[in-house]
Design an enzyme around this catalytic site. Structure first.
Site, mmCIF file in Angstrom:
data_model
loop_
_atom_site.group_PDB
_atom_site.id
_atom_site.type_symbol
_atom_site.label_atom_id
_atom_site.label_comp_id
_atom_site.label_asym_id
_atom_site.label_seq_id
_atom_site.Cartn_x
_atom_site.Cartn_y
_atom_site.Cartn_z
ATOM 1 N N ASP A 49 21.812 -101.111 13.602
ATOM 2 C CA ASP A 49 21.005 -99.534 13.937
ATOM 3 C C ASP A 49 20.359 -99.460 12.915
ATOM 4 O OD1 ASP A 49 22.124 -97.325 14.843
ATOM 5 O OD2 ASP A 49 23.664 -97.104 13.899
ATOM 6 N N MET A 50 19.574 -98.282 13.032
ATOM 7 C CA MET A 50 19.426 -97.695 12.005
ATOM 8 C C MET A 50 19.652 -96.248 11.156
ATOM 9 S SD MET A 50 15.255 -95.881 11.093
ATOM 10 C CE MET A 50 15.717 -93.936 12.285
ATOM 11 N N ASP A 51 20.216 -95.671 11.371
ATOM 12 C CA ASP A 51 20.721 -94.148 11.146
ATOM 13 C C ASP A 51 23.048 -94.813 10.629
ATOM 14 O OD1 ASP A 51 19.553 -91.738 11.218
ATOM 15 O OD2 ASP A 51 19.414 -92.893 12.620
ATOM 16 N N SER A 67 17.888 -97.669 18.374
ATOM 17 C CA SER A 67 18.170 -96.528 17.246
ATOM 18 C C SER A 67 18.503 -94.904 18.488
ATOM 19 C CB SER A 67 17.449 -96.229 16.886
ATOM 20 O OG SER A 67 17.532 -94.587 15.359
ATOM 21 N N LYS A 108 24.255 -94.115 23.405
ATOM 22 C CA LYS A 108 25.147 -94.655 23.186
ATOM 23 C C LYS A 108 26.790 -93.470 23.429
ATOM 24 C CE LYS A 108 22.491 -97.028 19.868
ATOM 25 N NZ LYS A 108 22.900 -97.653 17.557
ATOM 26 N N ASP A 153 27.333 -98.931 12.793
ATOM 27 C CA ASP A 153 28.526 -98.208 12.038
ATOM 28 C C ASP A 153 29.328 -97.042 12.459
ATOM 29 O OD1 ASP A 153 26.911 -95.209 10.796
ATOM 30 O OD2 ASP A 153 26.081 -96.310 12.027
#
Length: 216
Positions: free
Chosen positions: A9-11, A108, A141, A166
């Site tokens: 994931d990115m954020d 993402s 998601k 996260d």
């Protein structure tokens, strides 16, 4: 077969962006006469652009067209990233470490324009073989679509992938895709306990994302 790919994931995993998203959205809601709620940011984590724009309109009272909401918020985020990409400690090293052993994907919820901006400015773009935003596939998601599609583009069975996530929605999404899930939660936005329980491993920071943790 073992682990063949790692999907990030990115954020909240590679960049400490959730507080920035919260501030930008909160300021926009306030300026437009809406009503920000204490759990607004947590609920929007993992949503597609269309989904969070609708949330800001329907739930937070922003009386603007969805396209206008999305465009303005994304422009404000891009301006923030243009001045500074808030990479989390160990992010670059973790990506490089994993890239030395496995194919890498990125799944993402950020708009593709922001993903490309972040990866380009941080020097991480070259390490990812498949990059996908939830806005490119329609369902965000916690639906598994983004992880399933990234695995398909990598040419890897989802069960042979490890995902690093996260948020509540992200953890559920990767688990529903059938991936081994590593949780790297942000203390400011902790995931729900039942979502955290889906992770095979919970780490405190990306320095702990070792090959042994990835493979289990």
């Amino acid at each position: 077969m073992g682990i063949a790919a790692v999907v990030f994931d990115m954020d909240g995993v590679l960049i400490d962006s959730e507080p920035i998203w919260e501030q930008v959205r909160r300021d926009y809601v306030d300026r437009k006469g809406g009503r920000w709620q204490p759990d607004s940011q947590r609920r929007m984590m993992g949503m597609t652009t269309t989904e969070w724009a609708a949330c800001m309109s329907d739930d937070l009272g922003v009386a603007m067209p969805l396209d206008d909401i999305a465009t303005k918020v994304i422009d404000l985020m891009a301006d923030k990233y243009a001045h500074h990409v808030p990479l989390l400690p160990g992010a670059v090293e973790a990506v490089q470490r994993c890239a030395g052993q496995w194919k890498l994907g990125l799944a993402s919820s950020s708009p593709r324009t922001l993903i490309d901006l972040v990866l380009s400015k941080s020097g991480l773009l070259e390490y990812f073989s498949a990059i996908l935003s939830t806005e490119e596939i329609g369902r965000g998601k916690p639906e598994p679509d983004v992880y399933l599609t990234v695995a398909q583009r990598l040419g890897v069975d989802p069960k042979d992938c490890t995902a690093v996530e996260d948020s509540t929605n992200g953890l559920i999404s990767a688990h529903r895709a059938g991936m081994r899930v590593i949780a790297d939660p942000r203390p400011e936005f902790p995931p729900a306990p039942d979502a955290l329980a889906l992770a095979a491993v919970v780490i405190d920071d990306l320095d702990q994302l070792t090959p042994e943790v990835v493979t289990g």
